[in-house]
Design an enzyme around this catalytic site. Structure first.
Site, PDB file in Angstrom:
ATOM      1  N   GLY A 255      13.226  10.087 -24.843  1.00 27.47           N
ATOM      2  CA  GLY A 255      13.438   9.922 -26.270  1.00 27.47           C
ATOM      3  C   GLY A 255      14.266   8.697 -26.480  1.00 27.47           C
ATOM      4  O   GLY A 255      13.851   7.658 -26.152  1.00 27.47           O
TER       5      GLY A 255
ATOM      6  N   TRP B 296      16.911   6.248 -29.062  1.00 25.80           N
ATOM      7  CA  TRP B 296      16.664   5.646 -30.592  1.00 25.80           C
ATOM      8  C   TRP B 296      15.290   5.395 -31.009  1.00 25.80           C
ATOM      9  O   TRP B 296      14.891   5.693 -31.855  1.00 25.80           O
ATOM     10  CB  TRP B 296      17.630   4.590 -30.776  1.00 25.80           C
ATOM     11  CG  TRP B 296      17.700   4.048 -32.254  1.00 25.80           C
ATOM     12  CD1 TRP B 296      17.214   2.972 -32.366  1.00 25.80           C
ATOM     13  CD2 TRP B 296      18.356   4.711 -33.266  1.00 25.80           C
ATOM     14  NE1 TRP B 296      17.224   2.837 -34.007  1.00 25.80           N
ATOM     15  CE2 TRP B 296      17.902   3.632 -34.262  1.00 25.80           C
ATOM     16  CE3 TRP B 296      19.179   5.812 -33.472  1.00 25.80           C
ATOM     17  CZ2 TRP B 296      18.494   4.034 -35.412  1.00 25.80           C
ATOM     18  CZ3 TRP B 296      19.609   6.028 -34.616  1.00 25.80           C
ATOM     19  CH2 TRP B 296      19.301   4.914 -35.698  1.00 25.80           C
ATOM     20  N   THR B 297      14.657   4.927 -30.056  1.00 26.67           N
ATOM     21  CA  THR B 297      13.303   4.325 -30.442  1.00 26.67           C
ATOM     22  C   THR B 297      12.109   5.311 -30.186  1.00 26.67           C
ATOM     23  O   THR B 297      11.361   5.075 -30.807  1.00 26.67           O
ATOM     24  CB  THR B 297      12.990   3.019 -29.210  1.00 26.67           C
ATOM     25  OG1 THR B 297      13.954   2.065 -29.284  1.00 26.67           O
ATOM     26  CG2 THR B 297      11.869   2.415 -29.572  1.00 26.67           C
TER      27      THR B 297
ATOM     28  N   ASP C 111       0.798  -1.193  -0.040  1.00 23.22           N
ATOM     29  CA  ASP C 111       0.079  -0.173   0.181  1.00 23.22           C
ATOM     30  C   ASP C 111       0.695   1.437   0.022  1.00 23.22           C
ATOM     31  O   ASP C 111       0.304   2.484   0.157  1.00 23.22           O
ATOM     32  CB  ASP C 111      -1.023   0.058   1.239  1.00 23.22           C
ATOM     33  CG  ASP C 111      -0.042  -0.189   2.578  1.00 23.22           C
ATOM     34  OD1 ASP C 111       0.952  -0.411   2.540  1.00 23.22           O
ATOM     35  OD2 ASP C 111      -0.663   0.195   3.638  1.00 23.22           O
ATOM     36  N   GLN C 112       2.236   1.079  -0.038  1.00 30.01           N
ATOM     37  CA  GLN C 112       2.918   2.458  -0.170  1.00 30.01           C
ATOM     38  C   GLN C 112       2.775   3.215  -1.450  1.00 30.01           C
ATOM     39  O   GLN C 112       2.352   2.513  -2.561  1.00 30.01           O
ATOM     40  CB  GLN C 112       4.321   2.141  -0.018  1.00 30.01           C
ATOM     41  CG  GLN C 112       5.156   1.466  -1.146  1.00 30.01           C
ATOM     42  CD  GLN C 112       6.423   1.087  -0.603  1.00 30.01           C
ATOM     43  OE1 GLN C 112       6.856   0.379   0.259  1.00 30.01           O
ATOM     44  NE2 GLN C 112       7.512   1.586  -1.561  1.00 30.01           N
TER      45      GLN C 112
ATOM     46  N   GLU D 278      17.064  11.865 -31.343  1.00 27.71           N
ATOM     47  CA  GLU D 278      17.963  11.116 -32.636  1.00 27.71           C
ATOM     48  C   GLU D 278      17.398  11.082 -33.822  1.00 27.71           C
ATOM     49  O   GLU D 278      16.469  10.148 -34.174  1.00 27.71           O
ATOM     50  CB  GLU D 278      18.251   9.855 -32.015  1.00 27.71           C
ATOM     51  CG  GLU D 278      19.165   9.723 -30.588  1.00 27.71           C
ATOM     52  CD  GLU D 278      19.466   8.449 -30.206  1.00 27.71           C
ATOM     53  OE1 GLU D 278      20.005   7.552 -31.255  1.00 27.71           O
ATOM     54  OE2 GLU D 278      19.634   8.151 -29.137  1.00 27.71           O
ATOM     55  N   TYR D 279      17.311  12.247 -34.611  1.00 30.67           N
ATOM     56  CA  TYR D 279      17.935  13.266 -34.403  1.00 30.67           C
ATOM     57  C   TYR D 279      17.184  14.647 -35.138  1.00 30.67           C
ATOM     58  O   TYR D 279      16.609  14.284 -36.094  1.00 30.67           O
ATOM     59  CB  TYR D 279      19.347  13.230 -35.288  1.00 30.67           C
ATOM     60  CG  TYR D 279      20.103  12.147 -34.987  1.00 30.67           C
ATOM     61  CD1 TYR D 279      21.113  12.219 -33.782  1.00 30.67           C
ATOM     62  CD2 TYR D 279      20.213  10.863 -35.279  1.00 30.67           C
ATOM     63  CE1 TYR D 279      21.768  11.110 -33.302  1.00 30.67           C
ATOM     64  CE2 TYR D 279      20.941   9.824 -34.977  1.00 30.67           C
ATOM     65  CZ  TYR D 279      22.107   9.776 -33.994  1.00 30.67           C
ATOM     66  OH  TYR D 279      22.608   8.836 -33.634  1.00 30.67           O
TER      67      TYR D 279
ATOM     68  N   THR E  81      29.992  10.240 -28.580  1.00 28.55           N
ATOM     69  CA  THR E  81      30.866   9.882 -29.062  1.00 28.55           C
ATOM     70  C   THR E  81      31.308   8.144 -29.218  1.00 28.55           C
ATOM     71  O   THR E  81      32.355   7.816 -28.873  1.00 28.55           O
ATOM     72  CB  THR E  81      32.093  10.514 -28.531  1.00 28.55           C
ATOM     73  OG1 THR E  81      32.395  10.402 -27.133  1.00 28.55           O
ATOM     74  CG2 THR E  81      32.172  12.188 -28.979  1.00 28.55           C
ATOM     75  N   TYR E  82      30.179   7.623 -29.632  1.00 28.14           N
ATOM     76  CA  TYR E  82      30.462   6.209 -29.675  1.00 28.14           C
ATOM     77  C   TYR E  82      29.633   5.496 -30.886  1.00 28.14           C
ATOM     78  O   TYR E  82      28.796   6.703 -31.562  1.00 28.14           O
ATOM     79  CB  TYR E  82      30.041   5.298 -28.576  1.00 28.14           C
ATOM     80  CG  TYR E  82      29.020   5.886 -27.505  1.00 28.14           C
ATOM     81  CD1 TYR E  82      27.862   5.759 -27.870  1.00 28.14           C
ATOM     82  CD2 TYR E  82      29.135   7.013 -26.606  1.00 28.14           C
ATOM     83  CE1 TYR E  82      26.808   6.360 -27.187  1.00 28.14           C
ATOM     84  CE2 TYR E  82      28.041   7.182 -25.930  1.00 28.14           C
ATOM     85  CZ  TYR E  82      26.887   6.983 -26.203  1.00 28.14           C
ATOM     86  OH  TYR E  82      25.691   7.515 -25.421  1.00 28.14           O
TER      87      TYR E  82
END
Length: 608
Positions: free
Chosen positions: A339, A341-342, A312-313, A382-383, A449-450
């Site tokens: 957001g 990619w998907t 119940d919290q 993206e993007y 940066t990947y």
């Protein structure tokens, strides 16, 4: 990025050069025994952000308040928050909201607004009487003191010192704030705080007060952890941002929970968490997986604090666990990232009505069930004006307009950040949107940066997915961290607002005979959750690194070829980031690290 488990690939403050605080008042007897003072908190040339603060200086409660003022011709209010603001010609009126009109004796409340033009308010009235701010006309409040430095840290005490603030009529004293609460007022520029708890995290800041008793802006804060306690002392986070993404869906197949941040030791070595991802539907921010977010029940052994959830919290799930984590590590700030990619396809509709989008995001973050959990918002589009999972044609200004609306809605009370492309090629994705113009509204960019190269190019050539610099034979010019950072700097983004991105995973091919980069392949290598991608914690033993190229490790094992970052290459990248003056680093994402958090440790050590 080409998979759902990724945040698109960069701590500095948002504030532009500070405009002086102005107390708009003339000595008078206010019928309500209250004051109203004004501050210009930001100024970006063509516009500004202003803030009014109403304080009850009397002995009885105030049930409502109305502030009126005049702007010179050409200056106007464009948006406001925490008050209903209307204008008639050059005259402006602000009335309290339903929830913030009552002020007890000594209490205060603030509201803010964005303005166009450059004028200052005059003729202030509060509830029909003169605003008595207690200031002398022309007497500006003091500047912010320097960020405190901590020394002589013991189990129960710490010594703080700071550089003095400045004021046109002199500084009277300084308020010392611990975790946002005033604990002392001193006349000098140092203070020793005692009676603390061993092995505990604290945050300190200071605020100057002038001879007219006007307070200036609060300094930057310093994180301190006292020695001793039940566990070994951990290093304070330092001055750089160290941010990790926590994925909402990781609690399922990956079996990675908020408590893992504690057991791995990572929680003591980071400053910020991005919770990924909220969805963008019908142009609005919405919670995605409500079960994982705030309904999943945790047993005592799964919970951060060892206390089981009850049926119940009011709040359970990841949000409640993040709340418990922040109680244990008060220096950590949590942002809600929308957001990815998907879910980036919804931003195009959001860009058609930025104000409505910002309003919806503000509503989600400030839901009373978890309003204390989130310290800001991160946008992972993206993007903008380019192609990702889908192609966006919102125009080059859409991203800037969206970030402007978010800053206008959230004011300075929340962080506003964005994960952005790291495509540094000529005419590439960085050039497609006005990232330079939007920088004024954000606290920092997470520069992704990947994922520069991977097995979506099934036949290769093999190449490191996260090259720090260019190298002879790189498949695409401009696809490296240095090119992206330099291009963003060239567009006017301050280096301190850029975070370097690190992937806690590798990308790989199979059917590879050549050990060095540049070889041909027959397709993606097998991965646990998706072809062509694997966590670092798996690769470090299944396919150990055999070489490095452009600051990133690579490995050739059997017919497979992988590239990924190791503690050693991360150390090199952090040194580069510091030399570039960057604001810090971020990574995608926690569950790819080892059980002992060795990659997080490398980031933390490298940014000290």
């Amino acid at each position: 990025m080409r998979f759902r488990d990724r945040a698109v690939a960069g701590l500095t403050t948002l504030l532009l050069p500070f405009a002086a605080l102005v107390g708009l008042a003339t000595p008078a007897e206010a019928a309500t025994s209250a004051t109203a003072t004004y501050a210009k908190t930001q100024d970006w040339g063509t516009g500004f952000e202003g803030k009014w603060t109403i304080k009850n200086t009397g002995t009885t409660s105030i049930s409502s308040w109305t502030v009126e003022w005049d702007f010179p011709s050409g200056t106007s209010v464009t948006s406001a928050w925490e008050a209903d603001v209307t204008g008639s010609g050059t005259h402006w009126t602000a009335k309290n909201k339903s929830y913030n009109g009552t002020l007890a004796p000594g209490a205060s409340v603030s509201f803010g607004f964005n303005g166009a033009g450059s004028g200052s308010p005059s003729g202030c009235k509060l509830n029909g009487a003169s605003c008595d701010g207690g200031s002398v006309p022309g007497d500006n409040p003091p500047s912010a003191p320097g960020k405190p430095t901590a020394s002589d840290i013991t189990n129960t005490s710490v010594k703080l010192s700071w550089t003095a603030a400045t004021d046109d009529n002199g500084i009277k004293n300084y308020d010392v704030l611990r975790d946002g609460t005033k604990v002392a007022t001193v006349t000098g520029t140092s203070y020793s705080d005692t009676g603390l708890t061993a092995g505990t995290d604290y945050s300190y800041a200071v605020q100057a007060r002038d001879s007219a008793d006007q307070t200036g802006p609060v300094s930057s804060s310093v994180a301190v952890r006292t020695t001793g306690g039940s566990t070994d002392p951990t290093p304070s986070p330092g001055g750089k941002v160290k941010l990790g993404y926590f994925t909402e869906w990781g609690v399922y197949g990956r079996n990675y929970h908020v408590k893992n941040l504690v057991t791995s030791g990572s929680a003591s070595k980071i400053t910020h968490i991005n919770y990924a991802f909220g969805n963008v539907k019908n142009g609005q921010c919405v919670v995605d997986d409500t079960y994982a977010a705030y309904d999943k029940a945790y047993t005592a052994d799964q919970s951060v604090d060892g206390v089981a959830d009850t049926w119940d919290q009011p709040l359970r799930g990841n949000f409640n666990q993040l709340r418990k984590l922040k109680a244990k590590y008060p220096n950590i700030k949590v942002l809600y990232s929308f957001g990815g990619w998907t879910y980036s396809g919804g931003f195009g509709q959001a860009a058609q009505n930025p104000a409505a989008f910002a309003e919806s995001c503000h509503k989600v973050l400030n839901d009373p069930r978890w309003a204390d959990v989130f310290d800001g918002i991160d946008i992972d589009w993206e993007y903008p004006n380019a192609c990702g999972l889908t192609c966006d044609t919102s125009g080059a200004a859409a991203f800037k307009n969206l970030m402007s609306a978010l800053r206008g809605k959230f004011g300075t009370s929340k962080l506003v950040t964005a994960a952005i492309t790291a495509d540094g090629s000529s005419g590439g994705k960085i050039d497609a949107a006005d990232y330079g113009g939007a920088a004024q509204y954000i606290d920092w960019y997470n520069v992704m940066t990947y994922d520069y190269f991977g097995a979506w190019a099934a036949q290769g050539p093999t190449a490191p997915h996260s090259p720090l610099t260019s190298y002879s034979g790189i498949p695409t010019a401009g696809f490296n961290s240095d090119a992206a950072i330099q291009k963003l700097k060239g567009k006017g983004v301050p280096a301190g607002k850029l975070l370097l991105g690190i992937g806690f995973y590798g990308r790989g091919w199979t059917g590879v005979t050549q050990s060095a980069p540049g070889g041909t392949a027959t397709g993606p290598a097998a991965g646990t959750y998706e072809q062509g991608i694997e966590d670092y914690k798996v690769l470090k033993t299944s396919c150990p690194a055999t070489g490095t190229i452009a600051g990133t490790a690579y490995a050739h094992c059997g017919s497979n070829w992988w590239s990924y970052d190791t503690p050693s290459t991360i150390a090199g990248k952090m040194t580069w980031a510091k030399n570039q003056g960057l604001g810090g680093a971020f990574f995608w994402e926690f569950s790819g690290d080892t059980a002992g958090g060795e990659l997080v440790s490398a980031i933390n050590s490298g940014l000290q």
